[in-house]
Scaffold this motif. Structure first.
Motif, PDB file in Angstrom:
ATOM      1  N   GLU A  98       0.831  -1.207   0.000  1.00 22.45           N
ATOM      2  CA  GLU A  98       0.000   0.000   0.000  1.00 22.45           C
ATOM      3  C   GLU A  98       0.863   1.253   0.000  1.00 22.45           C
ATOM      4  O   GLU A  98       0.565   2.228  -0.697  1.00 22.45           O
ATOM      5  N   LEU A  99       1.939   1.236   0.786  1.00 19.44           N
ATOM      6  CA  LEU A  99       2.806   2.419   0.828  1.00 19.44           C
ATOM      7  C   LEU A  99       3.746   2.445  -0.359  1.00 19.44           C
ATOM      8  O   LEU A  99       3.877   3.461  -1.035  1.00 19.44           O
ATOM      9  N   TRP A 100       4.432   1.333  -0.624  1.00 19.40           N
ATOM     10  CA  TRP A 100       5.475   1.419  -1.657  1.00 19.40           C
ATOM     11  C   TRP A 100       4.892   1.682  -3.027  1.00 19.40           C
ATOM     12  O   TRP A 100       5.498   2.415  -3.817  1.00 19.40           O
ATOM     13  N   ARG A 101       3.705   1.150  -3.348  1.00 19.96           N
ATOM     14  CA  ARG A 101       3.148   1.411  -4.671  1.00 19.96           C
ATOM     15  C   ARG A 101       2.818   2.893  -4.841  1.00 19.96           C
ATOM     16  O   ARG A 101       3.104   3.487  -5.883  1.00 19.96           O
ATOM     17  N   THR A 102       2.241   3.493  -3.812  1.00 22.77           N
ATOM     18  CA  THR A 102       1.911   4.920  -3.882  1.00 22.77           C
ATOM     19  C   THR A 102       3.167   5.754  -4.092  1.00 22.77           C
ATOM     20  O   THR A 102       3.206   6.645  -4.959  1.00 22.77           O
ATOM     21  N   ARG A 103       4.212   5.464  -3.330  1.00 19.36           N
ATOM     22  CA  ARG A 103       5.446   6.247  -3.445  1.00 19.36           C
ATOM     23  C   ARG A 103       6.151   5.989  -4.778  1.00 19.36           C
ATOM     24  O   ARG A 103       6.720   6.911  -5.385  1.00 19.36           O
ATOM     25  N   LEU A 104       6.142   4.748  -5.240  1.00 16.24           N
ATOM     26  CA  LEU A 104       6.762   4.444  -6.531  1.00 16.24           C
ATOM     27  C   LEU A 104       6.046   5.167  -7.669  1.00 16.24           C
ATOM     28  O   LEU A 104       6.684   5.688  -8.591  1.00 16.24           O
ATOM     29  N   LEU A 105       4.720   5.225  -7.604  1.00 17.02           N
ATOM     30  CA  LEU A 105       3.973   5.933  -8.641  1.00 17.02           C
ATOM     31  C   LEU A 105       4.284   7.422  -8.616  1.00 17.02           C
ATOM     32  O   LEU A 105       4.343   8.074  -9.667  1.00 17.02           O
ATOM     33  N   GLU A 106       4.490   7.973  -7.431  1.00 15.89           N
ATOM     34  CA  GLU A 106       4.892   9.383  -7.339  1.00 15.89           C
ATOM     35  C   GLU A 106       6.206   9.603  -8.080  1.00 15.89           C
ATOM     36  O   GLU A 106       6.372  10.581  -8.821  1.00 15.89           O
ATOM     37  N   GLY A 107       7.153   8.694  -7.868  1.00 15.45           N
ATOM     38  CA  GLY A 107       8.436   8.822  -8.548  1.00 15.45           C
ATOM     39  C   GLY A 107       8.322   8.671 -10.050  1.00 15.45           C
ATOM     40  O   GLY A 107       8.962   9.406 -10.810  1.00 15.45           O
ATOM     41  N   LEU A 108       7.496   7.726 -10.503  1.00 11.43           N
ATOM     42  CA  LEU A 108       7.312   7.526 -11.936  1.00 11.43           C
ATOM     43  C   LEU A 108       6.661   8.742 -12.584  1.00 11.43           C
ATOM     44  O   LEU A 108       7.016   9.125 -13.705  1.00 11.43           O
ATOM     45  N   ALA A 109       5.684   9.335 -11.904  1.00 13.51           N
ATOM     46  CA  ALA A 109       5.020  10.520 -12.447  1.00 13.51           C
ATOM     47  C   ALA A 109       6.010  11.670 -12.614  1.00 13.51           C
ATOM     48  O   ALA A 109       5.914  12.472 -13.546  1.00 13.51           O
ATOM     49  N   GLN A 110       6.970  11.761 -11.720  1.00 14.94           N
ATOM     50  CA  GLN A 110       8.004  12.792 -11.845  1.00 14.94           C
ATOM     51  C   GLN A 110       8.940  12.490 -13.002  1.00 14.94           C
ATOM     52  O   GLN A 110       9.354  13.376 -13.745  1.00 14.94           O
ATOM     53  N   ALA A 111       9.285  11.199 -13.183  1.00 13.69           N
ATOM     54  CA  ALA A 111      10.290  10.804 -14.168  1.00 13.69           C
ATOM     55  C   ALA A 111       9.721  10.559 -15.560  1.00 13.69           C
ATOM     56  O   ALA A 111      10.471  10.237 -16.478  1.00 13.69           O
ATOM     57  N   ARG A 112       8.408  10.664 -15.731  1.00 12.61           N
ATOM     58  CA  ARG A 112       7.752  10.386 -17.013  1.00 12.61           C
ATOM     59  C   ARG A 112       7.970   8.935 -17.441  1.00 12.61           C
ATOM     60  O   ARG A 112       8.383   8.647 -18.559  1.00 12.61           O
ATOM     61  N   ASP A 113       7.687   8.035 -16.534  1.00  6.00           N
ATOM     62  CA  ASP A 113       7.814   6.606 -16.805  1.00  6.00           C
ATOM     63  C   ASP A 113       6.543   5.929 -16.315  1.00  6.00           C
ATOM     64  O   ASP A 113       5.789   6.498 -15.516  1.00  6.00           O
ATOM     65  N   THR A 114       6.305   4.708 -16.787  1.00  4.77           N
ATOM     66  CA  THR A 114       5.111   3.970 -16.370  1.00  4.77           C
ATOM     67  C   THR A 114       5.451   2.624 -15.743  1.00  4.77           C
ATOM     68  O   THR A 114       4.559   1.989 -15.174  1.00  4.77           O
ATOM     69  N   ARG A 115       6.700   2.177 -15.842  1.00  6.14           N
ATOM     70  CA  ARG A 115       7.039   0.817 -15.429  1.00  6.14           C
ATOM     71  C   ARG A 115       7.294   0.754 -13.927  1.00  6.14           C
ATOM     72  O   ARG A 115       8.323   1.212 -13.430  1.00  6.14           O
ATOM     73  N   VAL A 116       6.328   0.182 -13.202  1.00  9.82           N
ATOM     74  CA  VAL A 116       6.424   0.099 -11.749  1.00  9.82           C
ATOM     75  C   VAL A 116       7.456  -0.973 -11.380  1.00  9.82           C
ATOM     76  O   VAL A 116       7.358  -2.114 -11.850  1.00  9.82           O
ATOM     77  N   PRO A 117       8.443  -0.639 -10.561  1.00 11.19           N
ATOM     78  CA  PRO A 117       9.410  -1.664 -10.138  1.00 11.19           C
ATOM     79  C   PRO A 117       8.701  -2.837  -9.466  1.00 11.19           C
ATOM     80  O   PRO A 117       7.732  -2.663  -8.725  1.00 11.19           O
ATOM     81  N   ILE A 118       9.196  -4.036  -9.744  1.00 13.37           N
ATOM     82  CA  ILE A 118       8.669  -5.244  -9.109  1.00 13.37           C
ATOM     83  C   ILE A 118       9.348  -5.390  -7.758  1.00 13.37           C
ATOM     84  O   ILE A 118      10.577  -5.439  -7.675  1.00 13.37           O
ATOM     85  N   VAL A 119       8.566  -5.450  -6.689  1.00 16.98           N
ATOM     86  CA  VAL A 119       9.112  -5.501  -5.335  1.00 16.98           C
ATOM     87  C   VAL A 119       8.795  -6.847  -4.699  1.00 16.98           C
ATOM     88  O   VAL A 119       7.647  -7.301  -4.729  1.00 16.98           O
TER      89      VAL A 119
END
Length: 264
Positions: A126-147
């Motif tokens: 719940e936490l890591w997905r939200t934070r990872l998406l924040e980072g992707l939105a900043q970096a202009r990427d869509t590929r969520v890291p597999i954790v």
């Protein structure tokens, strides 16, 4: 936020998506977008492109995703094996990891990792997905890291590492190398890699890897590399290593392209 990310499940059959959360607030107030405006959009783990604002209805924003690339961006070529740091450090680290670009994150234990770290909110999807998406939105990427989470370094190395990391080139960050005669740098370690090679970086706890852990990882193909003589905190070490690894991979690829261009 440099791209509005939408979940595939949010897309209607006609390609529209209705936003009512912080993304809508960003489009309305930060971008100041009105009907007819265009902006960057990305489908999570899917393609990037642009969308048109169909309408702004109160707090809701309706986008039409009508110009998407035919394929998603490639997954970053650098993976991370990370001894779980203190929860507050891990919480602030998720977004920068996604910004810099990482394909897979293996969270693991180590002798100097407190067991209760694994029970913290920082180690939850719940936490890591939200934070990872924040980072992707900043970096202009869509590929969520597999954790993935591994409570035992020994079991991870023995049972899962080959399956999860494949033939990635394995590098172990070790501050103890700094005093040796010719310590290996990240760039040196990546110099001869193929242009499609992956790299797996292992970052230990802030107290450092123990000798038996260094030996265990060395037996499984990890080559020790240095970041210099300074002992770094986990978040600083991760950011520095990822930046260096991506730069090294790009430099190696550029050299190979240049050599290929000179051949008749």
């Amino acid at each position: 936020m440099n791209v509005v990310l939408v979940d595939p499940a949010e897309l209607a059959p006609d390609g529209t998506v209705t936003l009512t959360d912080a993304r809508a607030e960003h489009v309305r107030t930060v971008l100041g977008a009105t009907a007819g405006a265009r902006g960057r959009v990305g489908v999570i783990d899917g393609p990037l492109g642009t969308a048109c604002v169909e309408r702004v209805d109160g707090r809701a924003v309706v986008l039409r995703c009508d110009e998407l690339a035919p394929a998603p961006p490639p997954r970053p070529r650098v993976d991370l094996l990370l001894a779980v740091p203190r929860p507050k450090v891990l919480k602030r680290l998720w977004a920068p990891l996604a910004q810099l670009g990482v394909g897979r994150i293996l969270l693991t234990s180590a002798a100097r990792v407190e067991k209760y770290y694994f029970d913290s909110h920082a180690v939850t999807p719940e936490l890591w997905r939200t934070r990872l998406l924040e980072g992707l939105a900043q970096a202009r990427d869509t590929r969520v890291p597999i954790v993935t989470v591994h409570r035992s370094l020994e079991r991870l190395v023995a049972n899962d590492l080959d399956r999860l990391s494949g033939d990635a080139h394995r590098l172990l960050a070790d501050v103890e190398l700094a005093g040796t005669e010719r310590p290996l740098t990240v760039r040196d370690a990546c110099r001869e890699l193929r242009t499609d090679s992956r790299v797996l970086l292992a970052v230990g706890p802030e107290g450092g890897w123990r000798d038996d852990e260094r030996a265990l990882l060395g037996e499984r193909g990890f080559t020790a590399v240095t970041l210099g003589p300074r002992a770094l905190r986990t978040d600083v070490a991760c950011i520095a290593l990822l930046a260096l690894a991506h730069e090294a991979l790009e430099a190696t690829a550029a050299t190979r392209r240049a050599v290929a261009a000179t051949k008749p």
